[in-house]
Design a protein around this motif. Sequence first.
Motif, PDB file in Angstrom:
ATOM      1  N   UNK A   1       0.873  -1.190  -0.049  1.00 27.46           N
ATOM      2  CA  UNK A   1      -0.074   0.019  -0.118  1.00 27.46           C
ATOM      3  C   UNK A   1       1.054   1.210   0.091  1.00 27.46           C
ATOM      4  N   UNK A   2       1.844   1.245   1.012  1.00 28.16           N
ATOM      5  CA  UNK A   2       2.814   2.222   0.915  1.00 28.16           C
ATOM      6  C   UNK A   2       3.375   2.635  -0.488  1.00 28.16           C
ATOM      7  N   UNK A   3       4.067   1.540  -1.151  1.00 23.01           N
ATOM      8  CA  UNK A   3       4.550   1.613  -2.327  1.00 23.01           C
ATOM      9  C   UNK A   3       3.473   2.147  -3.490  1.00 23.01           C
TER      10      UNK A   3
ATOM     11  N   UNK B   1       3.828   5.477  -5.517  1.00 24.92           N
ATOM     12  CA  UNK B   1       3.888   5.772  -6.900  1.00 24.92           C
ATOM     13  C   UNK B   1       2.929   6.885  -7.223  1.00 24.92           C
ATOM     14  N   UNK B   2       1.758   6.735  -6.881  1.00 21.79           N
ATOM     15  CA  UNK B   2       0.483   7.597  -7.088  1.00 21.79           C
ATOM     16  C   UNK B   2       1.060   8.999  -6.818  1.00 21.79           C
ATOM     17  N   UNK B   3       1.397   9.306  -5.546  1.00 27.04           N
ATOM     18  CA  UNK B   3       1.936  10.601  -5.077  1.00 27.04           C
ATOM     19  C   UNK B   3       2.973  11.046  -6.255  1.00 27.04           C
ATOM     20  N   UNK B   4       4.062  10.141  -6.587  1.00 24.46           N
ATOM     21  CA  UNK B   4       5.056  10.690  -7.252  1.00 24.46           C
ATOM     22  C   UNK B   4       4.412  10.905  -8.553  1.00 24.46           C
ATOM     23  N   UNK B   5       3.371  10.251  -9.386  1.00 19.39           N
ATOM     24  CA  UNK B   5       2.877  10.333 -10.460  1.00 19.39           C
ATOM     25  C   UNK B   5       2.431  11.900 -10.441  1.00 19.39           C
TER      26      UNK B   5
END
Length: 938
Positions: free
Chosen positions: A363-365, A369-373
Amino acid sequence: MLTKHLSSSLGKLSSNLPLRTVLIVPFAAQLFVAVGLVGYLSFKNGQQAVNNVATQLRSEISNRIEEQLLHYLEAPRVITQTNATAIDLDQIKLTDTASLTRQFWSQRFLFEGVKVSALYFGSSQGEFTGLGFQGNQTWQISHVSKETQNKFQSFSADSQGKPDKLLEIGKNYDPRIRPWYKNAQQAGKAIWSHIYLDFKEPRLKVTIAQPIYQKDNTLRGVVGTDFVLSHINTFLQGLKIGRSGQTFIVDRSGAIVASSTQEEPFVRGKDGKVEKRLVATASSIPLIRAAAQYLAQNSKSLEKIESSQQFTATLETQKQFIQVTPLKDARGIDWLIVLVVPEADFMEQINANNRTTALLCFGALSAAIVVGIFTARWVTNPILSFNISAKEIAKGEWDKTVQLPRTDELGELAKSFNSMASQLQDSFETLEQKVEARTAELATSNQKLEIAKEKAEVANQAKSSFLANMSHELRSPLNAILGFAQIMLRSRSLPSEHLDNVGIITRSGEHLLTLINQVLDLSKIEAGRTTLNEKNFDLYPLLDDVEDMFRLKADDAGLQLLFERSPDVPRYLRSDQVKLRQILINLLNNAIKFTTEGGVSVRVSTNSGLLNAGAAAENCPEGVGSQQQIYFEVEDTGAGIAPEELDKLFEAFMQTSSGKNAQEGTGLGLAISRQFVQLMGGDVTVSSKVGVGTIFKFDITTQVVDAADDESQQNKRRVIALEPNQPRYRILIVDDKPLNRQLLVQLLNPFGFELKEATNGREAVDIWHEWEPHLIWMDMRMPVMDGYAATQQIKLTTKGQATAIIALTASVFEEERAVVLSAGCDDFMRKPFREQEIFAAMNKHIGVRYIYEEPIAKSAQTKSKTDIKDVLAPEALATLPPELLANLASSAKSSDIAEVERLIQEVQAINTSIGDAFLLLANEFEYGKIASSIESVS
């Protein structure tokens, strides 16, 4: 220098990658490595903690078991030592059997929680005195001496421990040759015996025996105490060893002493008798058997284990913790305590935590990734937009805009850039939004339609399967009920009241069959497949039958039941007789069920006003062929129906408050009745007042027919024998239900047919090969081989083409007929069947010819119940000779069939109408009505 070189290499690598990748990948990789490392270390630490806890648990439980066993074994040792000391000090006179018995009686419960099974003493002269606890929870006193001629005598013990009643005189018994006596004599001290099987009951025992000497060291005898090892089993079963751990105790030979399971510690033979002790490696408990086999393979010998040892092994595909602890004492006890605990009992929570950790990591990963995108987009999108727009402006394309809702410098620049094409962009965006919304709506609608279609198909399949199974399971026993009732009606020896009862059974069975068909009819109604099955029939007997059906029920409820028919109602009609009968049954059943006092009235008329009827009149010839509207009214004085419930009264499975309180019915009767009435060209109305009663009205459209066209009276002649000069027909009856076979056997056997039976299709094929029957009655649903397969095997041969096969099935679906005929059957008959149908089918397919009983006179056939009452009125019977009436009443009461027929002929010679009425009652076996009508004259 190295740092500078590394920075330069990373710069070259990142310059070839997209800006979004450079922003997202390092952040996500760091988070994944950090969370994964924490999860792995947590798992390893938890596993180490589990090993430590498991080691402590095994040691604690093993110590506890060892302490409890020593406590159990100490009790019989102390009792034996106490008895030996008392004898040494001459506190007990060995010659005084009663004194010795009292000593044993006082010691039987000396230790709380430890039960000894026997206390005894054997003298050097061969005498024996003992007190033993039996499996029936009683104490018995045993004695052997010269007075008993050295035979083993057993007495029941009273509440004071004294001999009460002689129970048994056994064989000669000498304690000096028993193992416990000889072992103690040889050892010269207290010693435990080997574990042995009790010779009276299936249980393991161990005995501690101690020799007693005189002052000159001469042996006086041996005192002993028995201890039953099942007490150890009880203790071990009460232990909580993790979630699924087990413990067991074995001696050095590997045989089980006790265990924490319900398994018996010995082996029984095929006769159920105990043969030998159970070895742990042969245990039926997988965990005990695997642990014992592991110890046998990894220890050089069980006899060499001298100290507590712990093992970690993989047993039954799971990791197990094992501890072996020796148990010894100075008097011969030498056992091993084995404890087995699955690692999974401890790892369950840790594994759950690991799964939680893995999910959190994932979930953290994912979140990273979503936040990074989104972050990368927020940073790079304006740059990419300006890049593309700059290239397009350089080409002279001014219709592109940059969407940048920001207040910084880039946002101000975007606003200036977009002002050139804002109108075109607005129009484009509006059109695109509308297209997307419409597309989404269409996709949602299609998805909902597809789901609804799938659910409907599943529901239809489930309903079809349920209806098929219900039809078969309910119609099969009804076939036996109606069939055997028909056979009993053929009897000439049954009393009249029994024949009347059989008639009631037959009519009730027909009614039950109709109720079963209600559910099937509702299914057909819902599917739009219900049709009228119009036939010519006599309305008057139909009304009489319905009245008879409910007369007893109304009398039992203390209600008055009235049937009124106006004179202008035509007698012979063409319509669906079965559906009309069912409508009346449904309405009458509801009326009687919800009426507690008063009565129920049924009125029939050709006028919608439903005038009170008088005597019935014959139908006018000129009315034949015309359409006629018939009106029916069913009125009760019951609880009534509330106005708010009237609108939903005819919905399927809907019940009123009265219906729910009665807790009866399915709520289908009125719904089906309304559908039937509408199908017959009419409608149903209802009016009701709470506390006063309810009136149901309905009408049907019928066609008036002539009496000669009444199909219900055709083909009702009863077969009484076979015509002479016919071959003896061979009939094979195939059915897995014994009652169905018995029904056909009892129906056909009196006529001289050769009959054989088969319980399934395979037996039927074998009998057909050897016996070559003329006709086979074949049930279609059977175990081993069904009727379809058996029919196909038979019909594949030339010889089989000459054998007539008629299918018997409880299915009510028309589709079943096509399936049965395609399998090779010559005909198709549903259960429950009528005897006329059986005989007609045999005549059709193999040419059997019959002799029928004489037909009833036409004048008698056409009389209805009302006609008979009028003809047999007391004033009419009073015109006949009293002696003739008295003889007829007496013969009817004694069910003398031949005499009744002879006397009726005399009556017909005097008065034809009265004679025909009596004849109609006699043919229906209603002898009780004949007698009661005659008795009414006096």
